[in-house]
Design a protein around this motif. Structure first.
Motif, mmCIF file in Angstrom:
data_model
loop_
_atom_site.group_PDB
_atom_site.id
_atom_site.type_symbol
_atom_site.label_atom_id
_atom_site.label_comp_id
_atom_site.label_asym_id
_atom_site.label_seq_id
_atom_site.Cartn_x
_atom_site.Cartn_y
_atom_site.Cartn_z
ATOM 1 N N ASP A 149 -1.701 5.359 -14.858
ATOM 2 C CA ASP A 149 -1.710 6.510 -15.761
ATOM 3 C C ASP A 149 -1.827 7.797 -14.949
ATOM 4 O O ASP A 149 -2.708 8.636 -15.196
ATOM 5 C CB ASP A 149 -2.856 6.389 -16.775
ATOM 6 N N ASN A 150 -0.895 7.917 -13.983
ATOM 7 C CA ASN A 150 -0.842 9.085 -13.096
ATOM 8 C C ASN A 150 -2.164 9.288 -12.336
ATOM 9 O O ASN A 150 -2.659 10.391 -12.181
ATOM 10 C CB ASN A 150 -0.495 10.356 -13.873
ATOM 11 N N PHE A 151 -2.717 8.159 -11.858
ATOM 12 C CA PHE A 151 -3.959 8.176 -11.079
ATOM 13 C C PHE A 151 -5.060 8.922 -11.837
ATOM 14 O O PHE A 151 -5.745 9.787 -11.291
ATOM 15 C CB PHE A 151 -3.727 8.783 -9.694
ATOM 16 N N SER A 152 -5.221 8.523 -13.076
ATOM 17 C CA SER A 152 -6.210 9.155 -13.947
ATOM 18 C C SER A 152 -7.630 8.887 -13.446
ATOM 19 O O SER A 152 -7.943 7.781 -12.973
ATOM 20 C CB SER A 152 -6.062 8.615 -15.371
ATOM 21 N N GLU A 153 -8.479 9.902 -13.577
ATOM 22 C CA GLU A 153 -9.871 9.760 -13.162
ATOM 23 C C GLU A 153 -10.584 8.677 -13.962
ATOM 24 O O GLU A 153 -11.533 8.061 -13.477
ATOM 25 C CB GLU A 153 -10.608 11.096 -13.313
ATOM 26 N N LYS A 154 -10.112 8.430 -15.167
ATOM 27 C CA LYS A 154 -10.761 7.403 -15.986
ATOM 28 C C LYS A 154 -10.499 5.997 -15.443
ATOM 29 O O LYS A 154 -11.190 5.045 -15.805
ATOM 30 C CB LYS A 154 -10.298 7.493 -17.440
ATOM 31 N N ASN A 155 -9.518 5.886 -14.549
ATOM 32 C CA ASN A 155 -9.210 4.590 -13.950
ATOM 33 C C ASN A 155 -9.800 4.414 -12.554
ATOM 34 O O ASN A 155 -9.516 3.421 -11.887
ATOM 35 C CB ASN A 155 -7.685 4.397 -13.873
ATOM 36 N N ASP B 98 16.338 -0.469 -1.019
ATOM 37 C CA ASP B 98 15.458 -0.131 0.103
ATOM 38 C C ASP B 98 14.077 0.319 -0.347
ATOM 39 O O ASP B 98 13.224 0.652 0.477
ATOM 40 C CB ASP B 98 16.088 0.953 0.990
ATOM 41 N N ARG B 99 13.830 0.339 -1.651
ATOM 42 C CA ARG B 99 12.482 0.675 -2.104
ATOM 43 C C ARG B 99 11.541 -0.511 -1.964
ATOM 44 O O ARG B 99 10.339 -0.357 -2.085
ATOM 45 C CB ARG B 99 12.509 1.119 -3.571
ATOM 46 N N ARG B 100 12.077 -1.687 -1.726
ATOM 47 C CA ARG B 100 11.219 -2.866 -1.650
ATOM 48 C C ARG B 100 11.482 -3.620 -0.350
ATOM 49 O O ARG B 100 12.592 -4.020 -0.070
ATOM 50 C CB ARG B 100 11.478 -3.796 -2.847
ATOM 51 N N ILE B 101 10.408 -3.782 0.393
ATOM 52 C CA ILE B 101 10.464 -4.586 1.610
ATOM 53 C C ILE B 101 9.363 -5.618 1.516
ATOM 54 O O ILE B 101 8.253 -5.300 1.134
ATOM 55 C CB ILE B 101 10.256 -3.726 2.872
ATOM 56 N N ALA B 102 9.674 -6.870 1.838
ATOM 57 C CA ALA B 102 8.655 -7.908 1.749
ATOM 58 C C ALA B 102 8.322 -8.433 3.126
ATOM 59 O O ALA B 102 9.193 -8.869 3.854
ATOM 60 C CB ALA B 102 9.154 -9.058 0.872
ATOM 61 N N PHE B 103 7.072 -8.333 3.522
ATOM 62 C CA PHE B 103 6.564 -9.010 4.718
ATOM 63 C C PHE B 103 5.999 -10.332 4.215
ATOM 64 O O PHE B 103 4.877 -10.372 3.729
ATOM 65 C CB PHE B 103 5.474 -8.191 5.397
ATOM 66 N N GLY B 104 6.762 -11.424 4.331
ATOM 67 C CA GLY B 104 6.355 -12.651 3.683
ATOM 68 C C GLY B 104 6.433 -12.436 2.174
ATOM 69 O O GLY B 104 7.494 -12.229 1.619
ATOM 70 N N GLN B 105 5.278 -12.438 1.500
ATOM 71 C CA GLN B 105 5.229 -12.232 0.056
ATOM 72 C C GLN B 105 4.803 -10.811 -0.314
ATOM 73 O O GLN B 105 4.534 -10.525 -1.473
ATOM 74 C CB GLN B 105 4.250 -13.234 -0.575
ATOM 75 N N LEU B 106 4.745 -9.915 0.664
ATOM 76 C CA LEU B 106 4.268 -8.560 0.413
ATOM 77 C C LEU B 106 5.360 -7.714 -0.205
ATOM 78 O O LEU B 106 6.520 -7.748 0.202
ATOM 79 C CB LEU B 106 3.813 -7.944 1.745
ATOM 80 N N LYS B 107 4.995 -6.908 -1.203
ATOM 81 C CA LYS B 107 5.969 -6.102 -1.929
ATOM 82 C C LYS B 107 5.800 -4.625 -1.598
ATOM 83 O O LYS B 107 4.694 -4.130 -1.468
ATOM 84 C CB LYS B 107 5.782 -6.300 -3.439
ATOM 85 N N ARG B 108 6.932 -3.939 -1.456
ATOM 86 C CA ARG B 108 6.900 -2.490 -1.292
ATOM 87 C C ARG B 108 7.126 -1.843 -2.657
ATOM 88 O O ARG B 108 8.173 -2.014 -3.273
ATOM 89 C CB ARG B 108 7.962 -2.027 -0.309
ATOM 90 N N TRP C 140 6.645 4.808 -5.548
ATOM 91 C CA TRP C 140 5.570 5.701 -5.970
ATOM 92 C C TRP C 140 5.465 5.764 -7.498
ATOM 93 O O TRP C 140 4.385 5.721 -8.062
ATOM 94 C CB TRP C 140 5.803 7.089 -5.381
ATOM 95 N N ARG C 141 6.640 5.841 -8.157
ATOM 96 C CA ARG C 141 6.660 5.964 -9.613
ATOM 97 C C ARG C 141 6.021 4.747 -10.284
ATOM 98 O O ARG C 141 5.348 4.881 -11.310
ATOM 99 C CB ARG C 141 8.109 6.146 -10.099
ATOM 100 N N GLU C 142 6.228 3.564 -9.719
ATOM 101 C CA GLU C 142 5.635 2.353 -10.287
ATOM 102 C C GLU C 142 4.112 2.444 -10.341
ATOM 103 O O GLU C 142 3.479 2.100 -11.344
ATOM 104 C CB GLU C 142 6.033 1.133 -9.448
ATOM 105 N N LEU C 143 3.521 2.906 -9.247
ATOM 106 C CA LEU C 143 2.069 2.979 -9.175
ATOM 107 C C LEU C 143 1.528 4.158 -9.983
ATOM 108 O O LEU C 143 0.414 4.102 -10.512
ATOM 109 C CB LEU C 143 1.620 3.067 -7.716
#
Length: 367
Positions: free
Chosen positions: A42-48, A21-31, A34-37
């Motif tokens: 890099d933990n939403f690093s300011e350098k990124n 249930d962590r992944r739902i696809a609307f057509g080709q859309l991926k869910r 949070w951990r993946e992103l």
């Protein structure tokens, strides 16, 4: 074109729920989880951080397979029912598929977070290539700027006329037009204004956009339409031709207009084309094409939304159809407006020490 709308509506309801249930696809859309992103950025690093705007920050990231992504971390998602509204709007955005629109890869939701995942555009934004590029990096040549003009117009035309329901961007500007590896323009952030506002319980819609790009009727009433996008597109054209920002307070030092639109209109009246065109082009441009683009920009930024062309009309004018007639009508209106202003000057006999600002009165007149 009705067929395209029917396909959009049918595709809207096509989705597949996967066992995980962590992944739902609307057509080709991926869910995404949070951990993946979190790992990808890099933990939403300011350098990124790639950029920041009214909708939140955008981070550069990479998936385990090496795919480069851009993650937009949205703000303002604390209201009840926010997730359901978010998913409903993500569905709408996901079916808007056009070569000149930024493709949505996927999304992520938690109790407090809403994120959108897009492919990373390696040539960043038009604004970057106009004003923020580093020494040694290539600038946008005139041919690339023409592609930006026509590609952006086609993307907006698709949103307005071939999606059901239609999508109004509400923040069209050079910073929101991205460039892929071949410098093909793709419009980003479309639908986000509605996506963010859909959760609001207040009847009054918050004005979303960037000062200098916002149509006057949207600023005064809070009501947007396709023609507010047309106004923003016209300002973006001025950015593309001049390389300048929509608002530049440094022009005050030269007692000039702060707003790019007013600055360009003044130079256009004086016939000073060379002062309009971006100096970075080093005179490598087609004067006739510059004049055409300036004319379209001024038609798009008329004060009354009813007088502005639709985006389909803009596309046709860029392709060489119907501009001469529209421009002649615009010039006649401008001549009348100038004559009325001059008569008003004579009637009131302004003195140098008058407390009234003549330029301000001129700018407030009908355009």
């Amino acid at each position: 074109m009705e067929g395209e709308k029917v396909i959009c509506v049918k595709f809207l309801w096509m989705y597949q729920v996967v066992e995980d249930d962590r992944r739902i696809a609307f057509g080709q859309l991926k869910r995404f989880a949070w951990r993946e992103l979190q790992l990808a950025t890099d933990n939403f690093s300011e350098k990124n951080v790639l950029g920041q705007g009214g909708f939140g920050k955008v981070y550069k990231g990479a998936l385990p397979d090496g795919t480069k992504i851009a993650v937009k971390r949205l703000t303002d998602y604390e209201s009840p029912g926010g997730e359901a509204a978010f998913l409903r709007e993500v569905e709408l955005i996901s079916v808007a598929v056009h070569r000149n629109l930024l493709r949505l890869i996927g999304f992520c939701t938690t109790q407090t977070e809403r994120l959108l995942v897009y492919p990373f555009m390696q040539n960043l934004s038009v604004a970057y290539r106009l004003r923020e590029f580093k020494p040694g990096e290539p600038i946008l040549d005139w041919n690339a700027r023409k592609r930006v003009a026509i590609g952006t117009a086609r993307g907006l035309e698709y949103l307005h006329e071939h999606c059901n329901p239609k999508i109004i961007h509400r923040d069209v500007k050079a910073a929101n037009v991205l460039l892929d590896e071949g410098f093909e323009p793709v419009v980003g952030d479309f639908g986000l204004a509605k996506l963010v506002d859909v959760q609001k319980t207040s009847v009054t819609t918050q004005v979303r956009g960037t000062m200098g790009h916002i149509a006057p009727e949207y600023l005064s009433t809070g009501k947007s339409s396709e023609r507010t996008d047309v106004f923003g597109y016209g300002i973006m054209l001025l950015e593309v031709v001049t390389g300048q920002r929509a608002i530049d307070f440094s022009r005050l030092e030269e007692e000039d207009d702060v707003l790019l639109l007013d600055h360009v209109k003044k130079l256009q009246r004086e016939g000073n084309l060379d002062a309009i065109v971006d100096r970075n082009l080093n005179n490598s441009f087609d004067r006739q094409e510059v004049e055409m683009m300036m004319q379209i920009a001024l038609l798009c930024t008329q004060g009354s939304p009813e007088d502005r062309p639709s985006m389909s009309e803009v596309v046709r004018m860029l392709e060489g159809e119907g501009l001469a007639e529209r421009w002649e009508e615009w010039q006649q209106v401008e001549v009348t407006r100038r004559e009325d202003y001059e008569r008003m000057q004579q009637r009131f006999d302004w003195g140098e020490d008058s407390i009234y600002n003549q330029d301000a009165i001129e700018l407030s007149a009908g355009r």
